[in-house]
Design an enzyme around this catalytic site. Structure first.
Site, short mmCIF file in Angstrom:
data_model
loop_
_atom_site.label_atom_id
_atom_site.label_comp_id
_atom_site.label_asym_id
_atom_site.label_seq_id
_atom_site.Cartn_x
_atom_site.Cartn_y
_atom_site.Cartn_z
CB THR A 65 -5.73 -3.72 8.13
OG1 THR A 65 -6.43 -2.99 9.14
CG2 THR A 65 -4.25 -3.58 8.34
CE LYS A 112 -2.23 -1.45 3.70
NZ LYS A 112 -1.59 -2.79 3.82
CB THR A 113 3.78 2.34 2.05
OG1 THR A 113 3.08 2.03 3.25
CG2 THR A 113 4.58 3.61 2.24
CG ASP A 155 -0.11 3.10 6.80
OD1 ASP A 155 -1.03 2.39 6.33
OD2 ASP A 155 0.98 2.65 7.15
NE ARG A 181 6.86 -4.08 5.59
CZ ARG A 181 5.70 -3.46 5.78
NH1 ARG A 181 4.75 -4.06 6.46
NH2 ARG A 181 5.52 -2.26 5.31
P1 ADP Z 1 2.16 -1.85 3.17
O1 ADP Z 1 2.15 -0.35 3.07
O2 ADP Z 1 0.98 -2.48 2.51
O3 ADP Z 1 2.35 -2.33 4.57
P2 ADP Z 1 4.66 -1.62 1.68
O4 ADP Z 1 4.23 -0.83 0.51
O5 ADP Z 1 5.43 -0.89 2.75
O6 ADP Z 1 3.43 -2.39 2.34
O7 ADP Z 1 5.54 -2.84 1.11
C1 ADP Z 1 6.46 -3.53 1.91
C2 ADP Z 1 7.71 -3.89 1.12
O8 ADP Z 1 7.38 -4.91 0.18
C3 ADP Z 1 8.27 -2.72 0.32
O9 ADP Z 1 9.55 -2.40 0.82
C4 ADP Z 1 8.41 -3.20 -1.10
O10 ADP Z 1 9.76 -3.30 -1.44
C5 ADP Z 1 7.85 -4.60 -1.12
N1 ADP Z 1 6.73 -4.72 -2.05
C6 ADP Z 1 5.42 -4.57 -1.74
N2 ADP Z 1 4.65 -4.81 -2.81
C7 ADP Z 1 5.47 -5.11 -3.83
C8 ADP Z 1 5.26 -5.48 -5.20
N3 ADP Z 1 4.04 -5.59 -5.71
N4 ADP Z 1 6.34 -5.70 -5.97
C9 ADP Z 1 7.58 -5.63 -5.44
N5 ADP Z 1 7.84 -5.31 -4.16
C10 ADP Z 1 6.81 -5.05 -3.35
#
Ligand code: ADP
Length: 331
Positions: free
Chosen positions: A155, A61-62, A106, A214
């Site tokens: 979430t 998401k981030t 977030d 992640r």
């Molecule tokens: P969330 O905000 O949903 O908790 P993040 O965007 O922080 O998740 O993603 C966590 C990590 O996973 C990031 O550092 C990123 O490198 C990796 N990541 C997430 N989604 C992907 C994707 N679709 N392709 C490649 N790497 C991803």
């Protein structure tokens, strides 16, 4: 300079983030829909519509919010629901936005009620009312905001009040990744970290990553450490399996919370059905965490089921814990 490991981990995590939609692995439908929406906004020379992203932690998401800002050539501001407790906190952020800026919030479902109400107006009319004074003498001073794009992450979209959910022009639900998709994430990360890894090692790591990029990247770093200390030039299946074994990563990738939920379900409640809040108390967690973090993965893996009478353990749960499936269990 600080050479501690934690900052390094964060630097690596940031470096591994895909920077555009083409490098973002998986989530085909959300990616396609977002891409179309951003393309149209660019053609119309308008700020993109507000976007809500829902799904368990670590699914991207981030990263997507950063990609949206990059694709729109716009600056990005990051904050979160828990950081916004007073309407004034939100007013301060909103009033300093520049035109077209992307605001990532977030855990948007954790914002306070007054801040939430201020956000409704800001999203819809690009305007906020700043309240000056107290009681009968209080006056609302309207403040115009430049058009901006809100990217909210939660979430679970169901946790948001209807009026807030309705103000997003686009909602994307992120799903757990397939093992093959996680392999692609790992291949890309290995290339960036300059690691040599065999195909079977990639699938071993991907299979234990709980459907989550992640976690996949984190496990790759642990395997990398293992290879470094053991002076291996190439990470093969044996090395990956041995390293993950050492870190007590479950073959299905279940983490501590997942396992304690399963154990409580099978051992304390005889397989259920048991209500969510009772189950949460048994594992010492909040209901929301059990419901939005552990449960989606356990249900997807066929370990846990939801019935109108409560949560139940599926036969695979007993097997996974190395226990015999009780004859009188309900499935
Ligand atoms: P969330 O905000 O949903 O908790 P993040 O965007 O922080 O998740 O993603 C966590 C990590 O996973 C990031 O550092 C990123 O490198 C990796 N990541 C997430 N989604 C992907 C994707 N679709 N392709 C490649 N790497 C991803």
């Amino acid at each position: 300079t600080n050479a501690g490991s934690e900052p390094e981990e964060r630097v690596i995590e940031a470096a591994l983030r895909p920077r555009n939609l083409d490098d973002f692995v998986g989530q085909g439908r959300v990616r396609q829909q977002l891409s179309l929406m951003l393309e149209a906004a660019k053609i119309r020379e308008r700020t993109a519509d507000h976007v809500l992203l829902s799904g368990p932690p670590g699914l991207g998401k981030t990263t997507l919010s950063m990609i949206i800002a990059a694709e729109m050539n716009a600056p990005l501001r990051i904050s979160s629901g828990p950081a916004i407790q007073h309407a004034g906190d939100l007013a301060a952020i909103l009033s300093s936005l520049t035109e077209g800026e992307v605001l990532f919030l977030d855990e948007i479902h954790r914002m306070s009620r007054p801040a939430e109400e201020m956000l409704y107006m800001a999203m819809e009319d690009f305007r906020v009312d700043i309240i000056v004074g107290k009681g009968a003498g209080a006056t609302a001073i309207p403040l115009e905001l430049p058009p901006f794009t809100l990217v909210g992450a939660t979430t679970r979209a169901g946790l948001l009040p209807g009026p807030l959910r309705d103000r997003f022009g686009f909602t994307g639900h992120l799903e757990f990744y397939a093992v093959e998709e996680l392999e692609l994430v790992l291949r890309r990360s290995a290339m960036m970290l300059d690691l040599r890894v065999t195909s079977s090692a990639f699938s071993e790591i991907a299979g234990r990553s709980r459907g989550t990029p992640r976690i996949a990247n984190r496990l790759l770093r642990r395997v990398r450490d293992w290879a470094l200390v053991n002076k291996l030039e190439e990470i093969d299946h044996g090395a990956a399996a041995a390293a993950l074994e050492m870190y007590e990563v479950d073959p299905k990738g279940l983490d501590r919370l997942d396992r304690s939920v399963l154990e409580a379900l099978c051992l304390k409640f005889g397989g259920g059905p048991v209500g969510l809040s009772t189950l949460a108390i048994a594992v010492g967690e909040e209901s929301e965490t059990v419901e939005t973090v552990a449960e989606p993965f356990l249900v997807r893996e066929g370990l846990m089921g939801r019935t109108p009478r409560g949560r139940i353990a599926m036969p695979a749960a007993w097997e996974h814990l190395g226990l015999a499936v009780p004859k009188d269990a309900i499935f």
